[in-house]
Design a protein around this motif. Structure first.
Motif, PDB file in Angstrom:
ATOM      1  N   ILE A   4       1.114  -1.170  -0.085  1.00 42.11           N
ATOM      2  CA  ILE A   4       0.105   0.251   0.392  1.00 42.11           C
ATOM      3  C   ILE A   4       0.936   0.958   0.300  1.00 42.11           C
ATOM      4  O   ILE A   4       2.362   1.165   0.664  1.00 42.11           O
ATOM      5  N   GLU A   5       0.195   2.164  -0.040  1.00 35.46           N
ATOM      6  CA  GLU A   5       0.704   3.679  -0.395  1.00 35.46           C
ATOM      7  C   GLU A   5       0.989   3.749   0.839  1.00 35.46           C
ATOM      8  O   GLU A   5       0.609   3.803   2.187  1.00 35.46           O
ATOM      9  N   LEU A   6       2.738   4.831   1.336  1.00 33.24           N
ATOM     10  CA  LEU A   6       3.011   4.229   2.255  1.00 33.24           C
ATOM     11  C   LEU A   6       1.875   5.714   3.370  1.00 33.24           C
ATOM     12  O   LEU A   6       1.309   6.694   2.900  1.00 33.24           O
TER      13      LEU A   6
ATOM     14  N   ARG B  69       0.136   8.397   4.118  1.00 37.86           N
ATOM     15  CA  ARG B  69       0.505  10.128   3.120  1.00 37.86           C
ATOM     16  C   ARG B  69       0.380  11.200   4.060  1.00 37.86           C
ATOM     17  O   ARG B  69      -0.494  11.078   5.608  1.00 37.86           O
TER      18      ARG B  69
ATOM     19  N   ARG C 245     -10.447   4.003   3.426  1.00 41.88           N
ATOM     20  CA  ARG C 245      -8.848   4.010   3.570  1.00 41.88           C
ATOM     21  C   ARG C 245      -8.575   5.172   4.979  1.00 41.88           C
ATOM     22  O   ARG C 245      -8.955   6.327   4.133  1.00 41.88           O
TER      23      ARG C 245
ATOM     24  N   ASP D  91      -5.982   7.029   7.480  1.00 41.37           N
ATOM     25  CA  ASP D  91      -4.407   7.649   6.955  1.00 41.37           C
ATOM     26  C   ASP D  91      -3.776   8.540   8.386  1.00 41.37           C
ATOM     27  O   ASP D  91      -4.405   9.852   8.504  1.00 41.37           O
TER      28      ASP D  91
END
Lengths: 242, 242
Positions: B141-143, B145, B196, B198
């Motif tokens: 997954i994208e780290l 944000r 999602r 973050d």
């Protein structure tokens, strides 16, 4: 003949408070999860009851701990149903450490409700799997004590939010305990040694309601009463330390 | 060569909300418990770190769920440490259902702090068991944000109580999530489909502090900022729905 069923647990970091000992809310959660899993495994869990639009509802709970287990303690919970009448059934628990020493015990009393009418169902009509699960061993603790008049000397208001509610859209048991425990002086919560909790659930509380949590201390016992906007008492509880 | 390690779970009744699907707070708890248990089992858990008066602290977390699993769903979490630098290490997770279909993924970034000085410890000084645990598979997954300016249109105050705090006497991660999720319209929380989260933990919050939780909605993303009485931002987060 049915026997007690054993479940193994460990006190996880998320179960402990600043003293590194399991919280009463975490231990209550273990009691309720053990009840749920044991019922599930024996064919009379909420999943089965839901098929007839019924559900288990906790009416009363009492537990005692001689000491609260510290983080990473392995322990075993034994559970058994000791009896059931027309309205109430009693499910019991003992907590033993890795050496087999009992350090806690509980009795819980449950009703089955019809989710549509919100009224109690006659337990005698339960599937015979329930009768087969009864173990002829009496509760290991005095049954939940009646809590009479509570005269709060302190009150706080609590608006019921999303994270307070369970799958039934009612306030979940652990959150009721949190509301009460959060009123205690922090020193009281660091008490080591014997603690006993008795709680009666009288009325369901819902999302968006504003509850009043009242607290009265008499010697070594804290009394609590949670009521809704219509002044209906929803929960009564006491916590005794020795 | 180290490999991913698997842990089996089931969505328990206490993990779900009124939609009967697991809550984001419950799934976060699974992520953190899996991290804790994996570290414990591999010899670099908080128990070992505590011997040198060190501890793991979560700095950032991101997770995505394509769908939220419903009550009684069995699932498997795979976890692995993908890398570590001087200050941060990345631990990853994937969530798969009983058919092996991945339905969620997460990346978490951790620091080790010295409990006395409250400053970060150089991870290069970690025991070699840590180097041996690294798995050469990148995050799924994208780290987490970066979350820039948050301009709250709604705020609530939250006094930190006993049940909010963990073994470090700081507000625990799930309670931060609860504070934020409890501000959302209940309809938003019933959203089905992709979500999602973050979150960045910037500053620790303690018992007795009064926090301000701010919320801003921009299109399909909710932004949050939690600050203390000194206006220091403690937590920033965003939740995106698709």
């Amino acid at each position: 003949m049915a026997e007690k069923t054993l479940y193994n647990y460990r006190v996880e970091p998320q179960d402990v408070d600043f003293t590194r000992r399991a919280t009463l809310a975490a231990l209550s959660s273990v009691i309720l999860n053990t009840a749920g899993n044991d019922a599930f495994g024996k064919g009379f869990g909420v999943n089965v009851l839901n098929e007839e639009n019924h559900s288990w509802v906790l009416a009363r709970m009492a537990f005692e701990f001689d000491r609260l287990p510290i983080q990473y303690t392995d322990y075993t919970v034994a559970t058994w149903v000791s009896d059931y009448g027309r309205l109430l059934t009693t499910r019991n628990f003992t907590f033993c450490d890795a050496n087999g020493v009992e350090f806690g015990r509980s009795a819980t009393q449950w009703v089955v409700i019809d989710l549509k009418s919100r009224t109690a169902v006659n337990l005698q009509a339960m599937d015979e799997s329930y009768a087969h699960a009864v173990v002829n061993i009496p509760p290991p603790i005095e049954l939940p004590r009646k809590i009479r008049q509570v005269n709060p000397t302190q009150t706080v208001e609590h608006r019921v939010v999303y994270s307070d509610i369970d799958f039934n859209s009612h306030v979940n048991t652990m959150r009721y305990l949190d509301m009460m425990l959060d009123m205690l002086p922090i020193e009281q919560l660091a008490h080591e040694g014997f603690v006993r909790l008795d709680v009666h659930f009288l009325h369901e509380c819902c999302y968006g309601q504003t509850l009043t949590v009242g607290y009265e201390q008499r010697d070594n016992v804290a009394f609590f009463e949670i009521s809704n906007e219509e002044k209906v008492v929803a929960v009564k509880a006491s916590i005794e330390w020795k």
